[in-house]
Motif scaffolding. Sequence first.
Motif, PDB file in Angstrom:
ATOM      1  N   LEU A  20       0.836  -1.201   0.000  1.00 52.98           N
ATOM      2  CA  LEU A  20       0.000   0.000   0.000  1.00 52.98           C
ATOM      3  C   LEU A  20       0.870   1.250   0.000  1.00 52.98           C
ATOM      4  O   LEU A  20       0.502   2.274  -0.571  1.00 52.98           O
ATOM      5  N   VAL A  28      -2.020  -7.095  -3.564  1.00 47.22           N
ATOM      6  CA  VAL A  28      -3.090  -8.088  -3.598  1.00 47.22           C
ATOM      7  C   VAL A  28      -2.557  -9.469  -4.006  1.00 47.22           C
ATOM      8  O   VAL A  28      -3.073 -10.489  -3.561  1.00 47.22           O
ATOM      9  N   PHE A  58     -12.711  -9.597  -5.006  1.00 48.49           N
ATOM     10  CA  PHE A  58     -11.983  -8.535  -4.296  1.00 48.49           C
ATOM     11  C   PHE A  58     -10.692  -8.170  -5.035  1.00 48.49           C
ATOM     12  O   PHE A  58     -10.309  -6.996  -5.071  1.00 48.49           O
ATOM     13  N   LEU A  62      -9.782  -4.509  -6.255  1.00 44.82           N
ATOM     14  CA  LEU A  62      -8.560  -3.800  -5.869  1.00 44.82           C
ATOM     15  C   LEU A  62      -7.822  -3.248  -7.081  1.00 44.82           C
ATOM     16  O   LEU A  62      -7.331  -2.118  -7.054  1.00 44.82           O
ATOM     17  N   ASP A  66      -7.674   0.932  -7.644  1.00 42.46           N
ATOM     18  CA  ASP A  66      -6.400   1.633  -7.716  1.00 42.46           C
ATOM     19  C   ASP A  66      -6.383   2.593  -8.900  1.00 42.46           C
ATOM     20  O   ASP A  66      -6.036   3.762  -8.769  1.00 42.46           O
ATOM     21  N   SER A 140      -7.206   5.779  -2.620  1.00 44.29           N
ATOM     22  CA  SER A 140      -6.918   4.422  -3.079  1.00 44.29           C
ATOM     23  C   SER A 140      -6.283   3.582  -1.970  1.00 44.29           C
ATOM     24  O   SER A 140      -6.650   2.422  -1.777  1.00 44.29           O
ATOM     25  N   THR A 143      -8.953   2.696   0.628  1.00 40.01           N
ATOM     26  CA  THR A 143      -9.884   1.712   0.076  1.00 40.01           C
ATOM     27  C   THR A 143      -9.229   0.340  -0.019  1.00 40.01           C
ATOM     28  O   THR A 143      -9.801  -0.671   0.404  1.00 40.01           O
ATOM     29  N   LYS A 144      -8.025   0.305  -0.570  1.00 41.13           N
ATOM     30  CA  LYS A 144      -7.327  -0.975  -0.707  1.00 41.13           C
ATOM     31  C   LYS A 144      -7.017  -1.588   0.656  1.00 41.13           C
ATOM     32  O   LYS A 144      -7.128  -2.802   0.828  1.00 41.13           O
ATOM     33  N   VAL A 147     -10.216  -3.179   1.966  1.00 41.24           N
ATOM     34  CA  VAL A 147     -10.549  -4.403   1.223  1.00 41.24           C
ATOM     35  C   VAL A 147      -9.590  -5.535   1.596  1.00 41.24           C
ATOM     36  O   VAL A 147     -10.007  -6.686   1.777  1.00 41.24           O
ATOM     37  N   GLN A 148      -8.314  -5.233   1.735  1.00 39.48           N
ATOM     38  CA  GLN A 148      -7.346  -6.262   2.125  1.00 39.48           C
ATOM     39  C   GLN A 148      -7.648  -6.803   3.517  1.00 39.48           C
ATOM     40  O   GLN A 148      -7.535  -8.004   3.752  1.00 39.48           O
TER      41      GLN A 148
END
Length: 159
Positions: A20, A28, A58, A62, A66, A140, A143-144, A147-148
Amino acid sequence: MEYIAWSLIIVCFIIGFVGLIYPIIPSVIFILGGFLLYGVFFSFAELPWWFWLIELLFVGLLFGADMMANAFGVKKFGGSKAGLWGSTIGLLIGPFVIPFVGIIIGPFIGAFIAELLITRTSIKQAIKIGFGSVIGFLTSVITKGIVQIVMIVIFFFVV
């Protein structure tokens, strides 16, 4: 052997979160790698088909998030494709040229220079677009990251 397996899985997850901050690392892919390591060391049978379906959705989210967040930030503040490319290049180079701070300064400088040199925009507008690229990047990352975390929580829930 179990300790080694879990150590490798957790290292993959950690590298995923480091990705990240350093976007050159495909975060990911490392998260997915942790799931695959679990299957190799323990059993793929414990990870049902719906788990893989959700995780692959997912992964797609991702990759899309991005690109969309960065494009949104640049476009929202009046940037062009040149600003988007400059932001992306700055994002990849920045952390290596100026560790820690480069992750924020890189996209800004990249978008700023691209807009000035290629689209011949004003300095004031180029600064605005540079800030837009930083906002897009930070959006981004958040958000990432969320989600991770959700991906890993689902993994531990299934396991």
